[in-house]
Scaffold this motif. Structure first.
Motif, PDB file in Angstrom:
ATOM      1  N   UNK A  68     -21.629  37.557  11.566  1.00  0.00           N
ATOM      2  CA  UNK A  68     -21.670  36.151  11.144  1.00  0.00           C
ATOM      3  C   UNK A  68     -22.579  35.389  12.098  1.00  0.00           C
ATOM      4  N   UNK A  69     -23.282  34.395  11.582  1.00  0.00           N
ATOM      5  CA  UNK A  69     -24.115  33.592  12.490  1.00  0.00           C
ATOM      6  C   UNK A  69     -23.238  32.762  13.421  1.00  0.00           C
ATOM      7  N   UNK A  70     -23.707  32.602  14.626  1.00  0.00           N
ATOM      8  CA  UNK A  70     -23.005  31.752  15.601  1.00  0.00           C
ATOM      9  C   UNK A  70     -23.138  30.304  15.135  1.00  0.00           C
ATOM     10  N   UNK A  71     -22.061  29.520  15.189  1.00  0.00           N
ATOM     11  CA  UNK A  71     -22.136  28.139  14.688  1.00  0.00           C
ATOM     12  C   UNK A  71     -23.056  27.223  15.504  1.00  0.00           C
ATOM     13  N   UNK A  72     -23.277  27.547  16.784  1.00  0.00           N
ATOM     14  CA  UNK A  72     -24.070  26.660  17.639  1.00  0.00           C
ATOM     15  C   UNK A  72     -25.412  27.238  18.084  1.00  0.00           C
ATOM     16  N   UNK A  73     -25.587  28.550  17.955  1.00  0.00           N
ATOM     17  CA  UNK A  73     -26.803  29.204  18.441  1.00  0.00           C
ATOM     18  C   UNK A  73     -27.356  30.081  17.323  1.00  0.00           C
ATOM     19  N   UNK A  74     -28.453  29.661  16.748  1.00  0.00           N
ATOM     20  CA  UNK A  74     -29.012  30.384  15.592  1.00  0.00           C
ATOM     21  C   UNK A  74     -29.504  31.791  15.944  1.00  0.00           C
ATOM     22  N   UNK A  75     -29.713  32.053  17.220  1.00  0.00           N
ATOM     23  CA  UNK A  75     -30.162  33.388  17.634  1.00  0.00           C
ATOM     24  C   UNK A  75     -29.008  34.360  17.837  1.00  0.00           C
ATOM     25  N   UNK A  76     -27.799  33.844  17.979  1.00  0.00           N
ATOM     26  CA  UNK A  76     -26.635  34.672  18.307  1.00  0.00           C
ATOM     27  C   UNK A  76     -25.900  35.116  17.040  1.00  0.00           C
ATOM     28  N   UNK A  77     -25.292  36.308  17.148  1.00  0.00           N
ATOM     29  CA  UNK A  77     -24.528  36.884  16.045  1.00  0.00           C
ATOM     30  C   UNK A  77     -23.121  37.193  16.550  1.00  0.00           C
ATOM     31  N   UNK A  78     -22.142  36.831  15.751  1.00  0.00           N
ATOM     32  CA  UNK A  78     -20.750  37.121  16.092  1.00  0.00           C
ATOM     33  C   UNK A  78     -20.286  38.301  15.255  1.00  0.00           C
ATOM     34  N   UNK A  79     -19.654  39.260  15.921  1.00  0.00           N
ATOM     35  CA  UNK A  79     -19.126  40.447  15.269  1.00  0.00           C
ATOM     36  C   UNK A  79     -17.618  40.308  15.183  1.00  0.00           C
ATOM     37  N   UNK A  80     -17.064  40.561  14.014  1.00  0.00           N
ATOM     38  CA  UNK A  80     -15.611  40.534  13.856  1.00  0.00           C
ATOM     39  C   UNK A  80     -15.180  41.683  12.954  1.00  0.00           C
ATOM     40  N   UNK A  81     -13.889  41.995  13.004  1.00  0.00           N
ATOM     41  CA  UNK A  81     -13.350  43.094  12.208  1.00  0.00           C
ATOM     42  C   UNK A  81     -13.047  42.633  10.789  1.00  0.00           C
ATOM     43  N   UNK A  82     -13.311  43.513   9.835  1.00  0.00           N
ATOM     44  CA  UNK A  82     -12.882  43.305   8.460  1.00  0.00           C
ATOM     45  C   UNK A  82     -11.419  43.751   8.367  1.00  0.00           C
ATOM     46  N   UNK A  83     -10.816  43.628   7.204  1.00  0.00           N
ATOM     47  CA  UNK A  83      -9.439  44.105   7.043  1.00  0.00           C
ATOM     48  C   UNK A  83      -9.364  45.610   7.314  1.00  0.00           C
TER      49      UNK A  83
END
Length: 128
Positions: A68-83
């Motif tokens: 997912x894109x980082x809400x404050x930094x367009x260069x950063x990517x956030x990784x999270x787990x799916x179900x």
């Protein structure tokens, strides 16, 4: 030799299907709740950002993680787990808990302390 075989051998974690040790430990490092920046994940795993990008690519294609894109930094990517990733995380956590329960049922307190000291020394050696 046994450790080397274990590192390459995929295991099945519930309905998640086979995952290599590096894949399940990446899932574990991401964590059950929330997300993590790719750079933080690389630091947490003590690997390069390139290595994290490769493993996240594999986990994303297997539908265990999402970017997912980082809400404050367009260069950063956030990784999270799916179900599916959360399911694998829970099974892996349960595996560890069962291992420690079984171990503590077979060892007395002094033996557990020695075992923990050995694991600590092994970790220190492997981090050199």
């Amino acid at each position: 030799m046994q450790l080397q075989r274990l590192e390459r051998h995929p295991r099945t974690f519930g309905d998640a299907g086979p995952l290599t040790p590096s894949e399940i430990h990446t899932i574990d490092a991401i964590g059950y709740d929330g997300g993590i920046l790719m750079s933080e994940l690389a630091t947490r795993l003590s690997v390069t950002k390139g290595a994290v990008t490769q493993i996240i690519g594999r986990l994303e294609s297997k539908e265990f993680v999402k970017r997912s894109p980082h809400p404050d930094d367009s260069r950063a990517v956030i990784i999270s787990l799916t179900e599916k990733g959360k399911s694998a995380y829970r099974v892996h956590e349960e595996l560890h808990l069962n291992f420690y329960k079984e171990l503590s049922a077979q060892l007395d307190q002094k033996e557990i302390e020695i075992f923990e000291k050995c694991i600590q020394k092994l970790n220190e050696f492997l981090q050199k």
